[in-house]
Design a protein around this motif. Structure first.
Motif, PDB file in Angstrom:
ATOM      1  N   PHE A 168       0.925  -1.173   0.020  1.00 35.18           N
ATOM      2  CA  PHE A 168       0.074  -0.107   0.063  1.00 35.18           C
ATOM      3  C   PHE A 168       0.775   1.062  -0.037  1.00 35.18           C
ATOM      4  O   PHE A 168       1.831   1.180   0.917  1.00 35.18           O
ATOM      5  CB  PHE A 168      -0.975   0.066   1.242  1.00 35.18           C
ATOM      6  CG  PHE A 168      -1.666   1.367   1.187  1.00 35.18           C
ATOM      7  CD1 PHE A 168      -2.991   1.234   0.624  1.00 35.18           C
ATOM      8  CD2 PHE A 168      -1.513   2.267   2.028  1.00 35.18           C
ATOM      9  CE1 PHE A 168      -3.599   2.436   0.605  1.00 35.18           C
ATOM     10  CE2 PHE A 168      -2.051   3.679   2.235  1.00 35.18           C
ATOM     11  CZ  PHE A 168      -3.184   3.675   1.378  1.00 35.18           C
ATOM     12  N   LEU A 169       0.646   2.150  -0.768  1.00 38.79           N
ATOM     13  CA  LEU A 169       1.497   3.185  -0.796  1.00 38.79           C
ATOM     14  C   LEU A 169       0.922   4.485  -0.426  1.00 38.79           C
ATOM     15  O   LEU A 169      -0.223   4.680  -0.587  1.00 38.79           O
ATOM     16  CB  LEU A 169       1.953   3.561  -2.485  1.00 38.79           C
ATOM     17  CG  LEU A 169       2.590   2.518  -2.991  1.00 38.79           C
ATOM     18  CD1 LEU A 169       2.762   2.556  -4.609  1.00 38.79           C
ATOM     19  CD2 LEU A 169       3.970   2.236  -2.386  1.00 38.79           C
ATOM     20  N   CYS A 170       1.626   5.426   0.294  1.00 39.61           N
ATOM     21  CA  CYS A 170       1.153   6.575   1.134  1.00 39.61           C
ATOM     22  C   CYS A 170       2.087   7.579   0.968  1.00 39.61           C
ATOM     23  O   CYS A 170       3.010   7.577  -0.037  1.00 39.61           O
ATOM     24  CB  CYS A 170       0.710   6.125   2.321  1.00 39.61           C
ATOM     25  SG  CYS A 170       1.947   5.344   3.496  1.00 39.61           S
ATOM     26  N   ASN A 171       2.268   8.489   1.997  1.00 40.63           N
ATOM     27  CA  ASN A 171       2.937   9.772   1.647  1.00 40.63           C
ATOM     28  C   ASN A 171       4.080  10.187   2.799  1.00 40.63           C
ATOM     29  O   ASN A 171       4.885  10.685   2.557  1.00 40.63           O
ATOM     30  CB  ASN A 171       2.131  10.955   1.651  1.00 40.63           C
ATOM     31  CG  ASN A 171       0.893  10.602   0.746  1.00 40.63           C
ATOM     32  OD1 ASN A 171       0.953  10.800  -0.585  1.00 40.63           O
ATOM     33  ND2 ASN A 171      -0.295  10.465   1.232  1.00 40.63           N
ATOM     34  N   SER A 172       4.089   9.132   3.719  1.00 42.20           N
ATOM     35  CA  SER A 172       5.055   9.542   4.968  1.00 42.20           C
ATOM     36  C   SER A 172       5.358   8.256   5.526  1.00 42.20           C
ATOM     37  O   SER A 172       4.543   7.377   5.471  1.00 42.20           O
ATOM     38  CB  SER A 172       4.476  10.655   5.926  1.00 42.20           C
ATOM     39  OG  SER A 172       3.398  10.175   6.446  1.00 42.20           O
ATOM     40  N   GLY A 173       6.287   8.356   6.552  1.00 42.26           N
ATOM     41  CA  GLY A 173       6.424   7.234   7.503  1.00 42.26           C
ATOM     42  C   GLY A 173       5.329   7.048   8.349  1.00 42.26           C
ATOM     43  O   GLY A 173       4.786   5.696   8.510  1.00 42.26           O
ATOM     44  N   ALA A 174       4.802   8.123   9.265  1.00 44.77           N
ATOM     45  CA  ALA A 174       3.671   7.730   9.897  1.00 44.77           C
ATOM     46  C   ALA A 174       2.576   7.098   9.379  1.00 44.77           C
ATOM     47  O   ALA A 174       1.715   6.356  10.023  1.00 44.77           O
ATOM     48  CB  ALA A 174       3.395   9.429  10.637  1.00 44.77           C
ATOM     49  N   GLU A 175       2.256   7.652   8.187  1.00 48.31           N
ATOM     50  CA  GLU A 175       1.157   6.970   7.511  1.00 48.31           C
ATOM     51  C   GLU A 175       1.461   5.736   6.965  1.00 48.31           C
ATOM     52  O   GLU A 175       0.414   4.870   7.167  1.00 48.31           O
ATOM     53  CB  GLU A 175       0.820   7.694   6.177  1.00 48.31           C
ATOM     54  CG  GLU A 175      -0.094   8.720   6.095  1.00 48.31           C
ATOM     55  CD  GLU A 175      -0.131   9.166   4.556  1.00 48.31           C
ATOM     56  OE1 GLU A 175      -1.049   8.657   4.089  1.00 48.31           O
ATOM     57  OE2 GLU A 175       0.553   9.896   4.383  1.00 48.31           O
ATOM     58  N   ALA A 176       2.475   5.268   6.793  1.00 48.58           N
ATOM     59  CA  ALA A 176       2.986   3.679   6.528  1.00 48.58           C
ATOM     60  C   ALA A 176       2.705   2.953   7.585  1.00 48.58           C
ATOM     61  O   ALA A 176       2.030   1.952   7.738  1.00 48.58           O
ATOM     62  CB  ALA A 176       4.266   3.695   5.787  1.00 48.58           C
ATOM     63  N   ASN A 177       3.100   3.749   9.118  1.00 51.42           N
ATOM     64  CA  ASN A 177       2.888   2.777  10.161  1.00 51.42           C
ATOM     65  C   ASN A 177       1.547   2.982  10.521  1.00 51.42           C
ATOM     66  O   ASN A 177       1.043   1.713  11.054  1.00 51.42           O
ATOM     67  CB  ASN A 177       3.781   3.348  11.344  1.00 51.42           C
ATOM     68  CG  ASN A 177       5.061   3.074  11.126  1.00 51.42           C
ATOM     69  OD1 ASN A 177       5.539   2.033  10.595  1.00 51.42           O
ATOM     70  ND2 ASN A 177       6.004   3.942  11.886  1.00 51.42           N
ATOM     71  N   GLU A 178       0.637   3.945  10.260  1.00 53.03           N
ATOM     72  CA  GLU A 178      -0.766   3.796  10.549  1.00 53.03           C
ATOM     73  C   GLU A 178      -1.315   2.841   9.799  1.00 53.03           C
ATOM     74  O   GLU A 178      -2.149   1.959  10.351  1.00 53.03           O
ATOM     75  CB  GLU A 178      -1.371   5.238  10.079  1.00 53.03           C
ATOM     76  CG  GLU A 178      -1.218   6.451  10.919  1.00 53.03           C
ATOM     77  CD  GLU A 178      -2.122   6.480  12.507  1.00 53.03           C
ATOM     78  OE1 GLU A 178      -3.283   5.806  12.140  1.00 53.03           O
ATOM     79  OE2 GLU A 178      -1.746   6.933  13.190  1.00 53.03           O
ATOM     80  N   ALA A 179      -1.048   2.389   8.771  1.00 55.16           N
ATOM     81  CA  ALA A 179      -1.479   1.311   7.772  1.00 55.16           C
ATOM     82  C   ALA A 179      -1.119   0.003   8.520  1.00 55.16           C
ATOM     83  O   ALA A 179      -2.061  -0.976   8.480  1.00 55.16           O
ATOM     84  CB  ALA A 179      -0.982   1.280   6.362  1.00 55.16           C
ATOM     85  N   ALA A 180       0.067  -0.026   8.830  1.00 60.70           N
ATOM     86  CA  ALA A 180       0.539  -1.364   9.595  1.00 60.70           C
ATOM     87  C   ALA A 180      -0.067  -1.531  10.844  1.00 60.70           C
ATOM     88  O   ALA A 180      -0.573  -2.718  11.222  1.00 60.70           O
ATOM     89  CB  ALA A 180       1.987  -1.394   9.779  1.00 60.70           C
ATOM     90  N   ILE A 181      -0.697  -0.527  11.734  1.00 57.77           N
ATOM     91  CA  ILE A 181      -1.276  -0.489  12.950  1.00 57.77           C
ATOM     92  C   ILE A 181      -2.837  -1.162  12.749  1.00 57.77           C
ATOM     93  O   ILE A 181      -3.162  -1.958  13.378  1.00 57.77           O
ATOM     94  CB  ILE A 181      -1.071   0.754  13.635  1.00 57.77           C
ATOM     95  CG1 ILE A 181       0.262   0.978  14.025  1.00 57.77           C
ATOM     96  CG2 ILE A 181      -2.280   0.558  14.983  1.00 57.77           C
ATOM     97  CD1 ILE A 181       0.530   2.331  14.548  1.00 57.77           C
ATOM     98  N   LYS A 182      -3.525  -0.426  11.623  1.00 58.60           N
ATOM     99  CA  LYS A 182      -4.559  -0.909  11.396  1.00 58.60           C
ATOM    100  C   LYS A 182      -4.632  -2.534  10.994  1.00 58.60           C
ATOM    101  O   LYS A 182      -5.699  -3.014  11.279  1.00 58.60           O
ATOM    102  CB  LYS A 182      -5.298   0.214  10.121  1.00 58.60           C
ATOM    103  CG  LYS A 182      -5.820   1.434  10.440  1.00 58.60           C
ATOM    104  CD  LYS A 182      -6.151   2.350   9.575  1.00 58.60           C
ATOM    105  CE  LYS A 182      -7.447   2.142   8.921  1.00 58.60           C
ATOM    106  NZ  LYS A 182      -7.871   2.906   7.938  1.00 58.60           N
ATOM    107  N   MET A 183      -3.755  -2.852  10.234  1.00 58.13           N
ATOM    108  CA  MET A 183      -3.632  -4.284   9.816  1.00 58.13           C
ATOM    109  C   MET A 183      -3.351  -5.066  11.082  1.00 58.13           C
ATOM    110  O   MET A 183      -4.241  -6.084  10.849  1.00 58.13           O
ATOM    111  CB  MET A 183      -2.419  -4.514   8.901  1.00 58.13           C
ATOM    112  CG  MET A 183      -2.669  -3.704   7.648  1.00 58.13           C
ATOM    113  SD  MET A 183      -1.162  -3.686   6.480  1.00 58.13           S
ATOM    114  CE  MET A 183      -1.040  -5.118   5.818  1.00 58.13           C
ATOM    115  N   ALA A 184      -2.662  -4.835  11.928  1.00 56.44           N
ATOM    116  CA  ALA A 184      -2.571  -5.454  13.092  1.00 56.44           C
ATOM    117  C   ALA A 184      -3.956  -5.510  13.873  1.00 56.44           C
ATOM    118  O   ALA A 184      -4.078  -6.923  14.238  1.00 56.44           O
ATOM    119  CB  ALA A 184      -1.580  -4.779  14.078  1.00 56.44           C
ATOM    120  N   ARG A 185      -4.604  -4.603  13.731  1.00 55.68           N
ATOM    121  CA  ARG A 185      -5.961  -4.397  14.409  1.00 55.68           C
ATOM    122  C   ARG A 185      -6.797  -5.720  13.609  1.00 55.68           C
ATOM    123  O   ARG A 185      -7.844  -6.314  14.468  1.00 55.68           O
ATOM    124  CB  ARG A 185      -6.711  -3.207  14.704  1.00 55.68           C
ATOM    125  CG  ARG A 185      -5.693  -2.296  15.389  1.00 55.68           C
ATOM    126  CD  ARG A 185      -6.577  -1.764  16.547  1.00 55.68           C
ATOM    127  NE  ARG A 185      -5.775  -1.029  17.641  1.00 55.68           N
ATOM    128  CZ  ARG A 185      -6.070   0.126  18.243  1.00 55.68           C
ATOM    129  NH1 ARG A 185      -7.410   0.712  17.456  1.00 55.68           N
ATOM    130  NH2 ARG A 185      -5.361   0.805  18.843  1.00 55.68           N
TER     131      ARG A 185
END
Ligand SMILES: Cc1ncc(COP(=O)(O)O)c(C=O)c1O
Length: 386
Positions: free
Chosen positions: A86-103
């Motif tokens: 999944f492509l996004c615009n920043s590091g924090a956003e990439a981690n947000e995606a990862a955290i959502k996936m963990a949930r």
């Protein structure tokens, strides 16, 4: 807004590892816009890719196919051995995606309130979820109530996570940096990531590696975890991926690749043709120039040079790192080194108060690496003697 304590300098242009101010004073850049400009400044291949794409098509919505995005995702998958991105615009956003996936993964495990195990001294970003994940009280302070669902443990201690797993049934994922960057260039024991991989496999947890600072060649491998012969389930990237054009990526392996379904996540700008063209040029340039190997050579030269000059200094606690990420831990706070560095024509960084952090580019010649070693060592020696 008043969000940064700024240094008294402005750069008007850059070339390779050098930055220049309006008076044309040259500064050797050992910060790289905080681990972003691994290919240095104004790299002709990146400049050309950006200009070509900007004059053709900058942006379209993610509701249509974007060939540059597909090509970039394929390259990231091929380099990592993972499945999709999944492509996004920043590091924090990439981690947000990862955290959502963990949930999502945790809910699929039957957990009502899934927890992500994270490390002390970690840095994962400034958005509400990523700052809650961040293991630094200063970053979190003032923003309570924090997003719930994170458990902090000591970094480098796989046993602490194993023990936690015997006590709690609500863990869905473990998220760490292969080397902690902002936390002080903290290098974990060599068996740390393999042990986390084994623990995640045994418990059904996702192993999420935040490679935002360590990825794209920084450690002398495409990704920091590749030194340890393991693969994560989720890997986040940003920083050097675009060499300065904002882009982030959340790359998923087999276990995580199908967690998101259409409508569950998105980004207006994420993966637009301009950013993807820049990132593709970055990957091509590293690959064609065999720059991963060059990062290893520079790392070895920096390591031996810095240790030869500073290793015996009683005030130098440790010199640690790998490839293009090095920390020189002193026995005292050393913030004044930033301005002293600028005076001496060096752009460097201090993190965790006492650690001089070097994040050089891979486009330095051997002579420039030696210049960096001499410049940094002289500066530190003077500072310690003052
Ligand atoms: C390991 C790590 N994760 C996440 C981030 C946040 O990235 P960004 O500033 O692009 O949101 C950083 C930035 O320093 C980082 O070093």
């Amino acid at each position: 807004m008043n969000t940064y304590g700024r240094l008294p300098v402005a750069f008007v242009r850059g070339e390779g590892p050098w930055l220049y101010d309006a008076d044309d004073k040259a500064y050797l850049d050992l910060l790289g816009g905080v681990a972003v400009c691994t290919l240095g400044h104004a790299h002709p291949a990146i400049t050309k890719a950006v200009c070509d794409q900007a004059s053709t098509l900058v942006h379209v919505s993610n509701w249509v196919n974007i060939p540059q995005q597909a090509a970039l995702a394929e390259r990231l998958v091929a380099l990592s051995g993972l499945r999709n991105a999944f492509l996004c615009n920043s590091g924090a956003e990439a981690n947000e995606a990862a955290i959502k996936m963990a949930r999502v993964h945790g809910h699929a495990m039957g957990i009502d309130a899934p927890q992500v195990v994270v490390a002390n001294q970690s840095f994962h970003g400034r958005t509400m979820a990523t700052l809650a994940a961040t293991g630094n009280a200063k970053v979190r302070a003032g923003f309570e109530p924090l997003v719930a669902g994170f458990i902090h443990v000591p970094f480098g201690d796989a046993e602490a996570i194993r023990k936690l797993g015997t006590e709690r049934q609500d863990i869905a994922a473990v998220m760490v940096e292969p080397i902690q960057g902002e936390g002080g260039v903290n290098v974990p024991p060599a068996d740390y990531l393999p042990q986390l991989r084994a623990l995640c496999d045994a418990n059904g947890w996702l192993l999420i590696l935040d490679e935002i600072q360590t990825g794209i060649g920084r450690t002398g491998a495409w990704f920091g975890h590749q030194h340890h012969d393991i693969k994560p389930d989720v890997m986040t990237l940003a920083k050097a991926l675009g060499n300065g054009v904002p882009i982030g990526a959340c790359v998923a392996g087999e276990k995580a690749a199908e967690l998101f379904k259409p409508g569950m996540h998105g980004s207006t700008f994420g993966g637009n043709p301009l950013a993807c063209a820049a990132a593709l040029a970055v990957l091509d340039t590293i690959e064609n120039g065999q720059l991963i190997a060059r990062a290893q050579v520079i790392g070895a030269r920096l390591s031996s040079g810095l240790k030869a000059r500073l290793g015996d200094n009683a005030a130098v606690v440790q010199i640690r790192g790998r490839g293009l990420i090095w920390g020189i831990e002193l026995d005292r706070p050393c913030g004044p080194l930033l301005n002293l560095g600028l005076e001496a024509g060096l752009m460097l960084n201090v993190t965790a108060e006492r650690v001089v952090r070097l994040l050089p580019s891979v486009v330095m010649s051997d002579a420039e690496v030696d210049q960096a070693i001499d410049g940094v060592a002289t500066l530190i020696e003077k500072f310690l003697a003052s």
